[in-house]
Design a protein around this motif. Structure first.
Motif, PDB file in Angstrom:
ATOM      1  N   ASP A 163       0.856  -1.192   0.000  1.00  0.00           N
ATOM      2  CA  ASP A 163       0.000   0.000   0.000  1.00  0.00           C
ATOM      3  C   ASP A 163       0.893   1.244   0.000  1.00  0.00           C
ATOM      4  O   ASP A 163       1.695   1.446   0.912  1.00  0.00           O
ATOM      5  N   GLU A 168       5.598   6.821  -4.818  1.00  0.00           N
ATOM      6  CA  GLU A 168       4.797   7.996  -4.463  1.00  0.00           C
ATOM      7  C   GLU A 168       5.681   8.905  -3.621  1.00  0.00           C
ATOM      8  O   GLU A 168       6.207   8.488  -2.580  1.00  0.00           O
ATOM      9  N   GLN A 214      -0.228   4.397  -0.003  1.00  0.00           N
ATOM     10  CA  GLN A 214      -0.931   5.565   0.502  1.00  0.00           C
ATOM     11  C   GLN A 214      -0.623   5.806   1.988  1.00  0.00           C
ATOM     12  O   GLN A 214       0.116   5.052   2.625  1.00  0.00           O
TER      13      GLN A 214
END
Length: 750
Positions: free
Chosen positions: A117, A148, A119
């Motif tokens: 993940d 990210e 995020q």
């Protein structure tokens, strides 16, 4: 939680999923060599356990596993390729049945490629997911995340997993979805092509395939390497070779995943492509298996205790798992004599502790000196473990010869045995009881196993046993013999050859040695030992192995000392308890430390084992209460004797092996006798050379069960004791599984 397998025998790259994610429509357009198929699809985009409610038929874990297995099997054509099983949701998301997906797919134990993940909060989510998989025995080969910049999860997790020898990498996130379907497909095609050519992706692919090839190579080499490095227990190594050693890749539920060089060569000639073969654990892994291999609840319990305690010193201290376990055993055994629990590491040492307890108590009360020869009273073919102390107490004929360090200080009695022959239950007296067969008369055969345990209806047998025990004890007393304890394996003598002792005889023997004329109680306490201390070795027979928490309850007697192990931890960890009465405990009380029970181990009452034992006992006690075993008990129910009663009465003695099956195999021409009780089945095969521990009469059936037949999905791994083939189920084994096992055994006895 995508899980992947590259068995290098699939013809295409194939995606499999339990519900259809949006990218499958793009994936199938990439190449003619890529095919995508959804095995289960639901109308609502919700969790599978909710979506499955709209299904006309319940979707069980077994049906999902079968569908995935069957689908993957269709691609085992011998051509190179990769199959990918993509799951829906997270690692612990519910399956259609409601179980977690990590538990659902565990029997397949495919190597895992985990998508992390990227995020906010994704670091904790990803690590938790990995720990959940790792705890269940999955091999997580690689972890991938989207790159990210704001949260930079991929950088942290790359370092985190590198420390754990797990490859982690990142790729750019996919483009935003376009409203025009054609343009969106083109955009995704371009994204897949660019991502597929990234150095990290190429390295991942090569690493994943290399890891798979290494797994196969290591598995194939294990038997030969073990032949060089391992000294196996309980076997003659001239009979062992790299071709006969079985490599176990993993185990789950009732089955091992096994590799055998010998079977691989046979499978090649039969055009079978599977390298691993599931094998039913027919010996319950040396009688320990209770709640299934890879039980996630036991694994979680062990991990929690390991995290909370590790191992802590137990001398003069206590921790909650050990205290709770001791209290549970004292309460649930239903024996008012028992009050103190002593911990050790295994059944052999637990029995040695029990003997020390009994002999000390008998010596103190009788005023015996260290120079006195003190005997132990037991049964022929008894066996109580491998320490020097317990080997001294076992009847030498178990090995058919006496080894020089094997002193055998005891007096052993032959005993009547319970057997089924040609569909008839029989209590057979030992040959050395001259005239006993005539004395038995009609009482030697029984209509049901329950009737064998109906002591009130067996007054004639009881009179015979009482007379025998009285004469035997009087003879020992007249000869000046000092007997310090009676040791019994209640009902079943395990390692000595799976012998079913007549419970009435064992009961009469206990009552005889407690005769007040031999050595009355020192007080009026009815729970104080009299005559001689009585030790019950329930290492094998206790804790539901025979269908009850306490095997002593079959005899309706209360021993002074009870030893438990094997099923104590459900088959996960070594642990043993020796539970004694207050009067036994008080024999060691003194102001002199040398009078104490000076016995112990570095890992005495280790917290992980005690915690797992508590969970194991809680689970089995719940199964006993909630009717889990009712389907087995019904097979052994007997017609009511009164027309006013229901058509059947619940049986007191029952087995997980069906009554009809036991009766059927008792008629096989090569079967001498058979019996079943609880999860245990024993089949004694005829041997013209005589039945003994050295007999090889059962090895042919054992080998036939493990070899199986061409095309069989699974085989049976079992062990033999001389001419006796025995099988055991776990307490969680289903009736459906045992029905198939019964069919295979019946066929193998032809």
């Amino acid at each position: 939680m995508p899980t992947s397998t590259s068995n290098r025998k699939t013809s295409d790259i194939v995606a499999r999923t339990i519900s259809s994610p949006p990218h499958l429509e793009h994936l199938s357009t990439l190449s003619k060599n890529v095919r995508a198929k959804c095995l289960y699809q639901f109308s609502e985009p919700v969790s599978p356990h909710i979506a499955a409610r709209s299904s006309l038929e319940p979707i069980s874990d077994a049906s999902v596993l079968a569908a995935v297995h069957d689908e993957l099997s269709t691609y085992a054509t011998g051509e190179d390729g990769i199959a990918i099983v993509e799951t829906a949701g997270g690692v612990l998301s519910p399956s259609p049945s409601g179980s977690s997906q990590a538990d659902l797919y565990r029997p397949l134990r495919l190597p895992v490629f985990m998508v992390g993940d990227h995020q906010l909060g994704g670091i904790g989510t990803t690590i938790s997911a990995w720990e959940s998989l790792h705890l269940r025995g999955y091999d997580v080969r690689s972890v991938a995340l989207f790159a990210e910049d704001r949260y930079d999860n991929h950088s942290y997790l790359k370092d985190y997993f590198a420390e754990r020898d797990i490859h982690a990498f990142s790729i750019p996130p996919p483009p935003e979805r376009m409203t025009n379907a054609v343009e969106d497909a083109q955009s995704m095609r371009q994204y897949y092509e660019q991502a597929g050519n990234l150095e990290d992706v190429t390295a991942f692919t090569e690493l994943f395939l290399h890891a798979h090839d290494k797994r196969i190579s290591d598995l194939k080499s294990m038997p030969a390497e073990a032949d060089k490095a391992i000294w196996h227990p309980f076997m003659q190594h001239r009979e062992r070779s790299k071709d006969t050693i079985v490599a176990m890749d993993s185990a789950y539920g009732d089955y091992f995943q096994t590799y055998s060089r010998q079977r691989e060569s046979q499978a090649s000639s039969a055009s079978e492509t599977a390298l691993l073969k599931p094998a039913f654990d027919g010996s319950a892994s040396w009688w320990t298996q209770g709640l299934g291999h890879g039980n996630p609840q036991l694994a979680l319990t062990a991990a929690h205790a390991a995290g909370r305690y590790g191992h802590v010193m137990f001398a003069g201290a206590v921790h909650e798992p050990a205290l709770r376990l001791a209290q549970t055993l004292i309460e649930k055994m239903g024996n008012p004599r028992l009050s103190k629990v002593f911990y050790s590491d295994n059944g052999s040492t637990g029995m040695e502790v029990a003997v020390k307890m009994a002999l000390r108590a008998a010596t103190v009360r009788n005023g015996w000196s260290p120079d006195d020869e003190i005997l132990i009273l037991g049964l022929k073919n008894s066996y109580h473990g491998d320490t020097i102390g317990t080997m001294d107490l076992s009847e030498p004929s178990i090995y058919n010869k006496k080894v020089e360090w094997y002193s055998g200080r005891g007096h052993w009695l032959d005993f009547p045995q319970v057997k089924m022959r040609k569909g008839q239950w029989v209590v057979e007296p030992p040959e050395e009881w001259e005239g006993a067969q005539a004395t038995f008369g009609q009482g030697s055969t029984f209509d049901s196993l329950d009737d064998v345990f109906d002591f009130e209806m067996r007054s004639q047998d009881q009179s015979l046993y009482n007379r025998y025990c009285e004469v035997m004890l009087a003879g020992q007393e007249k000869a000046g013999k000092k007997i310090g304890a009676l040791i019994l394996e209640p009902i079943l003598l395990g390692a000595g050859g799976m012998m079913f002792a007549d419970p009435l005889f064992q009961r009469c023997l206990v009552e005889a040695v407690r005769n007040k004329s031999l050595n009355p109680r020192s007080s009026r306490d009815e729970n104080e030992w009299a005559g001689m201390p009585v030790i019950f070795d329930e290492v094998f027979t206790g804790l539901y192995r025979l269908g009850r928490f306490s095997a002593a309850s079959f005899l309706d007697v209360d021993p002074d000392i009870v030893v438990n192990a094997k099923l104590l931890t459900g088959g996960l960890l070594p642990l043993c308890t020796t539970t004694a009465s207050q009067s036994i405990f008080e024999a060691f009380l003194s102001d002199d430390k040398s009078d104490a029970l000076l016995h112990g181990h570095s890992y005495t009452a280790h917290a992980v084992g005690c915690a797992v034992a508590n969970q194991s006992l809680d689970t089995m006690m719940k199964m006993d209460r909630d009717g889990t075993w009712t389907v087995f008990k019904e097979s052994w129910s007997q017609p009511g004797h009164d027309s006013a009663l229901p058509a059947v009465r619940v049986t007191g003695a029952w087995s997980m092996w069906s009554s009809a099956f036991v009766k059927a195999i008792s008629h096989r021409s090569n079967v001498d006798y058979v019996f079943a009780l609880g999860s245990v089945l024993a089949i004694s095969l005829k041997d013209p050379a005589g039945a003994s521990y050295a007999s090889t009469a059962a090895t042919g059936v054992r080998d036939k069960l493990f070899a199986g037949k061409p095309g069989e999905q699974w085989v049976i791994h079992s062990r033999v004791l001389g001419n006796v083939l025995y099988l055991m189920a776990a307490m969680t084994t289903s009736r459906e599984t045992l029905e198939v096992v019964e069919e295979k055994v019946f066929a193998a006895l032809e």
